[in-house]
Design a protein around this motif. Sequence first.
Motif, PDB file in Angstrom:
ATOM      1  N   GLN A 207      -4.491   7.573   0.925  1.00 57.01           N
ATOM      2  CA  GLN A 207      -5.386   6.895   0.526  1.00 57.01           C
ATOM      3  C   GLN A 207      -6.741   7.721   0.325  1.00 57.01           C
ATOM      4  OE1 GLN A 207      -5.033   4.195  -1.620  1.00 57.01           O
ATOM      5  NE2 GLN A 207      -7.320   4.114  -2.283  1.00 57.01           N
ATOM      6  N   HIS A 208      -7.070   8.366   1.575  1.00 57.97           N
ATOM      7  CA  HIS A 208      -8.244   9.190   1.636  1.00 57.97           C
ATOM      8  C   HIS A 208      -8.204  10.115   0.410  1.00 57.97           C
ATOM      9  CE1 HIS A 208     -11.435  11.918   3.506  1.00 57.97           C
ATOM     10  NE2 HIS A 208     -10.399  13.071   3.132  1.00 57.97           N
ATOM     11  N   PHE A 209      -7.374  10.947   0.444  1.00 62.56           N
ATOM     12  CA  PHE A 209      -6.999  11.846  -0.569  1.00 62.56           C
ATOM     13  C   PHE A 209      -7.234  11.286  -2.032  1.00 62.56           C
ATOM     14  CE2 PHE A 209      -5.116  13.511   3.219  1.00 62.56           C
ATOM     15  CZ  PHE A 209      -5.809  14.663   3.503  1.00 62.56           C
ATOM     16  N   VAL A 210      -6.702  10.063  -2.436  1.00 58.87           N
ATOM     17  CA  VAL A 210      -6.657   9.554  -3.700  1.00 58.87           C
ATOM     18  C   VAL A 210      -8.292   9.097  -3.967  1.00 58.87           C
ATOM     19  CG1 VAL A 210      -6.196   7.407  -5.019  1.00 58.87           C
ATOM     20  CG2 VAL A 210      -4.368   8.537  -3.418  1.00 58.87           C
ATOM     21  N   GLN A 211      -9.004   8.648  -2.882  1.00 64.27           N
ATOM     22  CA  GLN A 211     -10.420   8.405  -3.199  1.00 64.27           C
ATOM     23  C   GLN A 211     -11.176   9.431  -3.279  1.00 64.27           C
ATOM     24  OE1 GLN A 211     -11.058   6.169   0.668  1.00 64.27           O
ATOM     25  NE2 GLN A 211     -10.111   4.084  -0.392  1.00 64.27           N
ATOM     26  N   ARG A 212     -10.791  10.566  -2.591  1.00 62.40           N
ATOM     27  CA  ARG A 212     -11.582  11.853  -2.694  1.00 62.40           C
ATOM     28  C   ARG A 212     -11.139  12.490  -4.421  1.00 62.40           C
ATOM     29  NH1 ARG A 212     -12.435  15.135   1.446  1.00 62.40           N
ATOM     30  NH2 ARG A 212     -13.080  16.659  -0.244  1.00 62.40           N
ATOM     31  N   GLY A 213     -10.232  12.151  -5.013  1.00 63.95           N
ATOM     32  CA  GLY A 213     -10.070  12.629  -6.382  1.00 63.95           C
ATOM     33  C   GLY A 213      -8.812  13.598  -6.447  1.00 63.95           C
ATOM     34  N   TYR A 214      -8.307  13.815  -5.526  1.00 68.23           N
ATOM     35  CA  TYR A 214      -7.087  14.970  -5.463  1.00 68.23           C
ATOM     36  C   TYR A 214      -5.966  14.303  -6.291  1.00 68.23           C
ATOM     37  CZ  TYR A 214      -9.403  17.517  -1.982  1.00 68.23           C
ATOM     38  OH  TYR A 214     -10.387  18.336  -1.004  1.00 68.23           O
ATOM     39  N   LEU A 215      -5.628  15.296  -7.004  1.00 65.84           N
ATOM     40  CA  LEU A 215      -4.225  15.162  -7.905  1.00 65.84           C
ATOM     41  C   LEU A 215      -2.903  14.957  -6.882  1.00 65.84           C
ATOM     42  CD1 LEU A 215      -4.684  17.626 -10.933  1.00 65.84           C
ATOM     43  CD2 LEU A 215      -4.979  15.006 -10.741  1.00 65.84           C
ATOM     44  N   PRO A 216      -1.934  14.000  -7.337  1.00 65.72           N
ATOM     45  CA  PRO A 216      -0.842  14.121  -6.633  1.00 65.72           C
ATOM     46  C   PRO A 216       0.030  15.226  -6.554  1.00 65.72           C
ATOM     47  CG  PRO A 216      -0.421  12.902  -8.529  1.00 65.72           C
ATOM     48  CD  PRO A 216      -1.745  13.256  -8.375  1.00 65.72           C
ATOM     49  N   ASP A 217      -0.103  16.177  -7.616  1.00 66.10           N
ATOM     50  CA  ASP A 217       0.598  17.591  -7.471  1.00 66.10           C
ATOM     51  C   ASP A 217       0.106  18.443  -6.718  1.00 66.10           C
ATOM     52  OD1 ASP A 217       1.357  16.068  -9.779  1.00 66.10           O
ATOM     53  OD2 ASP A 217       1.290  17.946 -11.082  1.00 66.10           O
ATOM     54  N   ALA A 218      -1.163  18.385  -6.171  1.00 69.61           N
ATOM     55  CA  ALA A 218      -1.662  19.193  -5.262  1.00 69.61           C
ATOM     56  C   ALA A 218      -1.204  18.798  -3.821  1.00 69.61           C
ATOM     57  CB  ALA A 218      -3.261  19.181  -5.376  1.00 69.61           C
ATOM     58  N   MET A 219      -1.135  17.650  -3.652  1.00 71.74           N
ATOM     59  CA  MET A 219      -0.655  16.885  -2.237  1.00 71.74           C
ATOM     60  C   MET A 219       0.659  17.499  -2.043  1.00 71.74           C
ATOM     61  SD  MET A 219      -3.920  15.858  -1.346  1.00 71.74           S
ATOM     62  CE  MET A 219      -2.953  15.724   0.271  1.00 71.74           C
TER      63      MET A 219
ATOM     64  N   GLY B  53       3.973  10.088  -7.518  1.00 72.70           N
ATOM     65  CA  GLY B  53       5.006  10.686  -8.690  1.00 72.70           C
ATOM     66  C   GLY B  53       6.406  10.261  -8.071  1.00 72.70           C
ATOM     67  N   ILE B  54       6.620   9.859  -6.983  1.00 71.00           N
ATOM     68  CA  ILE B  54       7.837   9.551  -6.376  1.00 71.00           C
ATOM     69  C   ILE B  54       8.168   8.245  -6.041  1.00 71.00           C
ATOM     70  CG2 ILE B  54       8.135  11.915  -5.111  1.00 71.00           C
ATOM     71  CD1 ILE B  54       7.170  10.625  -2.578  1.00 71.00           C
ATOM     72  N   PRO B  55       8.210   7.496  -7.068  1.00 68.58           N
ATOM     73  CA  PRO B  55       8.212   5.999  -6.749  1.00 68.58           C
ATOM     74  C   PRO B  55       9.691   5.404  -6.537  1.00 68.58           C
ATOM     75  CG  PRO B  55       8.184   6.461  -9.343  1.00 68.58           C
ATOM     76  CD  PRO B  55       8.117   7.465  -8.508  1.00 68.58           C
ATOM     77  N   PRO B  56       9.945   4.348  -5.746  1.00 70.28           N
ATOM     78  CA  PRO B  56      11.241   3.922  -5.479  1.00 70.28           C
ATOM     79  C   PRO B  56      11.843   3.147  -6.575  1.00 70.28           C
ATOM     80  CG  PRO B  56       9.796   2.436  -4.532  1.00 70.28           C
ATOM     81  CD  PRO B  56       8.974   3.620  -4.988  1.00 70.28           C
ATOM     82  N   ASP B  57      13.183   3.480  -6.743  1.00 69.10           N
ATOM     83  CA  ASP B  57      13.895   2.796  -7.986  1.00 69.10           C
ATOM     84  C   ASP B  57      14.415   1.332  -7.419  1.00 69.10           C
ATOM     85  OD1 ASP B  57      14.182   5.271  -9.639  1.00 69.10           O
ATOM     86  OD2 ASP B  57      15.213   5.864  -7.978  1.00 69.10           O
TER      87      ASP B  57
ATOM     88  N   GLY C 139       0.924  -1.278  -0.076  1.00 70.36           N
ATOM     89  CA  GLY C 139       0.109   0.132   0.082  1.00 70.36           C
ATOM     90  C   GLY C 139       0.730   1.438   0.061  1.00 70.36           C
ATOM     91  N   ILE C 140       2.003   1.343   0.767  1.00 73.08           N
ATOM     92  CA  ILE C 140       2.720   2.418   0.967  1.00 73.08           C
ATOM     93  C   ILE C 140       3.607   2.703  -0.373  1.00 73.08           C
ATOM     94  CG2 ILE C 140       4.806   3.443   1.922  1.00 73.08           C
ATOM     95  CD1 ILE C 140       3.833   2.203   4.508  1.00 73.08           C
ATOM     96  N   GLU C 141       3.918   1.453  -1.119  1.00 67.93           N
ATOM     97  CA  GLU C 141       4.669   1.610  -2.307  1.00 67.93           C
ATOM     98  C   GLU C 141       3.787   2.239  -3.448  1.00 67.93           C
ATOM     99  OE1 GLU C 141       7.962  -0.632  -5.013  1.00 67.93           O
ATOM    100  OE2 GLU C 141       7.343  -1.591  -3.287  1.00 67.93           O
ATOM    101  N   ASP C 142       2.420   1.697  -3.268  1.00 71.64           N
ATOM    102  CA  ASP C 142       1.331   2.187  -4.356  1.00 71.64           C
ATOM    103  C   ASP C 142       1.242   3.484  -4.314  1.00 71.64           C
ATOM    104  OD1 ASP C 142       1.098  -0.364  -5.123  1.00 71.64           O
ATOM    105  OD2 ASP C 142      -0.976  -0.729  -4.035  1.00 71.64           O
TER     106      ASP C 142
END
Length: 507
Positions: A284-296, A88-92, A79-82
């Motif tokens: 996950q709460h903000f993802v479900q609400r539809g917020y963009l990652p850029d805004a977060m 937009g900051i995935p681990p290498d 879940g954390i990696e997802d």
Amino acid sequence: MKKMKEICGAGNLQSLNGITGSMNPQRHFVELHMESFLHLGGLRTALYNYLFAKKHGGNFILRLEDTDRSRLVPGAADGIEDMLEWAGIPPDESPRRGGLFGPYEQSQRLSLYHEAVQALLESGSAYRCFCTPQRLELIKKEALRRRQTPRYDNRCRHLTSAQVQEKLAQNLPFVVRFQLPSGAHSFQDLVFGWTHHDVASVEGDPVILKGDGFPTYHLANVVDDYKMAVSHVLRGEEWLISTTKHLLLYRALGWRPPAYAHLPLLLNKDGSKLSKRQGDIFIQHFVQRGYLPDAMLDIITNCGSGFTGNQIGRTLPELIEQYNLQSVSTHSALLDLDKLPEFSRVHLSRWIEGADMRAQLVARLQTLLREKYKDATFDREYIERILVLRKGHLILLTDLLSPDYSYLWVRPSVQQEDLHRLSSEASEIGSLVVQILHKSRHDTSLELLSRELKSHLQQLKATKYSTSMQLLRLVLSGIKKGPSVAEMMLSLGVEESIIRVQKALCS
């Protein structure tokens, strides 16, 4: 070779341990401690480490701390990696992706920890402790009765070699503790400056290897950092007091420690601690609400230090460019989530402006519409036109699924008596508007259509222009408030607008 490390900690958390990065010739490591799922504080610390690694050409690496078997949360690591990938900051490198310094699960690195423990035992820096849980509980209760901070009394530190061997021969269970040297020990933190802590005066010797053979965080952290060739550690301020223990372990093992930088905490706007009990701090709460990652990412960096100014609208590349560890202050960052809608509006507008990002929004909205309206299909051009016209008004993409915008997807049902109650010239208005729309079929704009409607409808004798607009808005959408009539018509398209007007007013 000089190595670098960043560690991000998000509180007194367990079970997920690590995000690292590497660069040539330097290596960066980042460590994230999570007992459940990624929340705002963890995202901010992970982001600061990601920015630092990327600014210096590093890799972002995730390490799983799963040595406390009682606190593992199924699905938390994935879940954390997802969520990091969503942001937009995935681990290498990670348990999922692999990498040169694996394995990335601490439960698969036990031999490294046992090797370090054996070295500490042989040098006298660690010892076996045979105290029972019952005795430790009595020590704790007595300290609390005296209103003192509970601490282990280091009793087993003084066992002779013969006594230890006798207890081992009896197969008595034991843990291994690290012997804390007395006196204050200083180090220079890259954010907080020189700090010192006489840890032995306030704490008992800490456990570094538990009875089940798994290490505690303090040992595993030090061993992994060294084995993964790390030189700089960035983590949350709450770990500042533990750093002395880590440096003492490095000294006892004869290893060169990394440099440390502790990041100020992320707090609520009133200065209170972010609490998981609030429920809305998990990403996950903000993802479900539809917020963009850029805004977060923008809002959690806007409220703190380390960047140029506090302007709204910074993208990830801009954050990387502006990030400066030397400008990070010791003041806590105060997060005002009441401002999140404005951040979201700015970034959604930015996505709508960019062709590639707009295409992603269109695809996402098509999926949401299929889920809501089942058999209905809406083409890409139609959705794209709506997004462009609503740019600057939408806070979330999901706003378009609200009842206020249902007219875009479903033809409204309008009562004739409601229309004639507004104007006795309803039929004349309908015929006039259909003529305007036919004329505007091939080439029109929002401004031109607005002017055409106004110039013609103002000539009506019995109906005010504002009333005509109310009538048309009701015909087009079934609602009394919303975008301008001209925008509704352009959103729906000329053909659909004509159909709705003719059906309601000209039949």
